[in-house]
Design a protein around this motif. Structure first.
Motif, PDB file in Angstrom:
ATOM      1  N   TYR A  67      10.869 -18.414  -9.268  1.00 44.76           N
ATOM      2  CA  TYR A  67       9.447 -18.461  -9.564  1.00 44.76           C
ATOM      3  C   TYR A  67       8.777 -17.483  -8.625  1.00 44.76           C
ATOM      4  N   GLY A  68       8.384 -16.391  -9.142  1.00 42.58           N
ATOM      5  CA  GLY A  68       7.760 -15.396  -8.286  1.00 42.58           C
ATOM      6  C   GLY A  68       7.170 -14.283  -9.121  1.00 42.58           C
ATOM      7  N   LYS A  69       6.640 -13.301  -8.436  1.00 44.11           N
ATOM      8  CA  LYS A  69       6.024 -12.188  -9.139  1.00 44.11           C
ATOM      9  C   LYS A  69       6.113 -10.948  -8.278  1.00 44.11           C
ATOM     10  N   LEU A  70       5.948  -9.820  -8.910  1.00 44.84           N
ATOM     11  CA  LEU A  70       5.946  -8.546  -8.212  1.00 44.84           C
ATOM     12  C   LEU A  70       4.517  -8.131  -7.892  1.00 44.84           C
ATOM     13  N   THR A  71       4.322  -7.631  -6.698  1.00 42.64           N
ATOM     14  CA  THR A  71       3.053  -7.025  -6.300  1.00 42.64           C
ATOM     15  C   THR A  71       3.296  -5.548  -6.103  1.00 42.64           C
ATOM     16  N   PHE A  72       2.494  -4.715  -6.766  1.00 47.31           N
ATOM     17  CA  PHE A  72       2.716  -3.270  -6.767  1.00 47.31           C
ATOM     18  C   PHE A  72       1.745  -2.559  -5.845  1.00 47.31           C
ATOM     19  N   GLY A  73       2.193  -1.415  -5.357  1.00 46.80           N
ATOM     20  CA  GLY A  73       1.314  -0.488  -4.657  1.00 46.80           C
ATOM     21  C   GLY A  73       0.557   0.367  -5.652  1.00 46.80           C
ATOM     22  N   GLN A  74      -0.254   1.297  -5.103  1.00 46.02           N
ATOM     23  CA  GLN A  74      -1.140   2.106  -5.945  1.00 46.02           C
ATOM     24  C   GLN A  74      -0.405   3.229  -6.662  1.00 46.02           C
ATOM     25  N   GLY A  75       0.786   3.566  -6.196  1.00 46.04           N
ATOM     26  CA  GLY A  75       1.549   4.642  -6.805  1.00 46.04           C
ATOM     27  C   GLY A  75       1.362   5.971  -6.083  1.00 46.04           C
ATOM     28  N   THR A  76       2.405   6.797  -6.127  1.00 48.02           N
ATOM     29  CA  THR A  76       2.372   8.160  -5.585  1.00 48.02           C
ATOM     30  C   THR A  76       2.874   9.104  -6.664  1.00 48.02           C
ATOM     31  N   ILE A  77       2.082  10.123  -6.944  1.00 48.48           N
ATOM     32  CA  ILE A  77       2.486  11.124  -7.932  1.00 48.48           C
ATOM     33  C   ILE A  77       3.360  12.162  -7.245  1.00 48.48           C
ATOM     34  N   LEU A  78       4.623  12.234  -7.655  1.00 46.82           N
ATOM     35  CA  LEU A  78       5.552  13.219  -7.099  1.00 46.82           C
ATOM     36  C   LEU A  78       5.665  14.387  -8.063  1.00 46.82           C
ATOM     37  N   LYS A  90       0.825  -1.212   0.000  1.00 52.11           N
ATOM     38  CA  LYS A  90       0.000   0.000   0.000  1.00 52.11           C
ATOM     39  C   LYS A  90       0.847   1.246   0.000  1.00 52.11           C
ATOM     40  N   GLN A  91       0.489   2.180  -0.854  1.00 53.09           N
ATOM     41  CA  GLN A  91       1.055   3.518  -0.819  1.00 53.09           C
ATOM     42  C   GLN A  91      -0.098   4.440  -0.492  1.00 53.09           C
TER      43      GLN A  91
END
Lengths: 114, 118
Positions: free
Chosen positions: B103-114, B5-6
């Motif tokens: 064997y894996g994957k990336l889980t991303f946060g929602q992002g922050t606009i800077l 979470k972001q």
């Protein structure tokens, strides 16, 4: 220079149409991924593949399928496009054995479904 | 279930000052944490990463801090420049390793606009 190329930058389709999004990488990477990016939701994994003809569901596979007939090419298929599939689609690849998970992304395909 | 979470959708900073972007996660099994930067109409590009066994990693103006007990990481940009204005995504990697194959994957946060103002 490493490169992940997505065939279409912008597409407009009608509800119910079949949509193909193509992705090609020239880095001889084993792993390939399809994500979609939506405001407030970040990047969400649709499908991924660790080898030719191999595929695994990601977190949001419903309404999508994929094809990996060649190592360098990974296609995302929307069998019957719906308006809630309007989004930015991002293809990525990585090398097998990359324990840090670093991905290389294409520039994205913005799909609008009317 | 958002594992990464972001909580700040946006951040505005003056040029030359420090930018601090935050990220929280819930899964203690994550092996690596990464930050990606994304400009409009471009794909995300890798910025910096940190192993779960470290607490700090530095690369030029960019430093990532990891607090495992709090399940929190942060990206510091010092000094901030207008060219740093972009969306920043935090990501976490959980993989298994068998014979050198991950064997894996990336889980991303929602992002922050800077946004860095001149």
């Amino acid at each position: 220079d490493v490169k992940v190329t997505q065939s279409s930058r912008y597409l407009v389709k009608r509800t119910g149409e079949k949509v193909f999004l193509e992705c090609v990488q020239d880095m001889d990477h084993e792993n390939m991924f399809w994500y979609r990016q939506d405001p407030g939701l970040g990047l969400r994994l649709i499908y991924f593949s660790y080898d030719v003809k191999m595929k695994e569901k990601g977190d949001i596979p419903e309404g999508y399928s994929v094809s990996r007939e060649k190592k360098e090419r990974f296609s995302l298929i929307l069998e019957s496009a719906s308006t809630n599939q309007t989004s930015m689609y991002l293809c990525a690849s990585s090398r097998q054995g990359t324990l840090s998970g670093e991905l290389f992304f294409g520039e994205g395909s913005r799909l609008t479904v009317l | 279930d958002q594992q990464v979470k972001q909580n700040s959708p946006s951040l505005s900073v003056q040029e030359g000052r420090i930018s601090i972007l935050n990220c929280d996660y819930t899964n203690s099994m994550f092996d690596y944490f990464l930050w990606y930067k994304k400009y409009p109409a471009e794909g995300p590009t890798f910025l910096i990463s940190i192993s779960s066994i470290k607490d700090k990693n530095e690369d030029g103006r960019f430093t990532v801090f990891l607090n495992k007990s709090a399940k929190h990481l942060s990206l510091h940009i010092v000094p901030s420049q207008p060219g740093d204005s972009a969306v920043y995504f935090c990501a976490a990697f959980w993989g298994t390793n068998a014979g050198g194959t991950s064997y894996g994957k990336l889980t991303f946060g929602q992002g922050t606009i800077l946004t860095v103002h001149p």
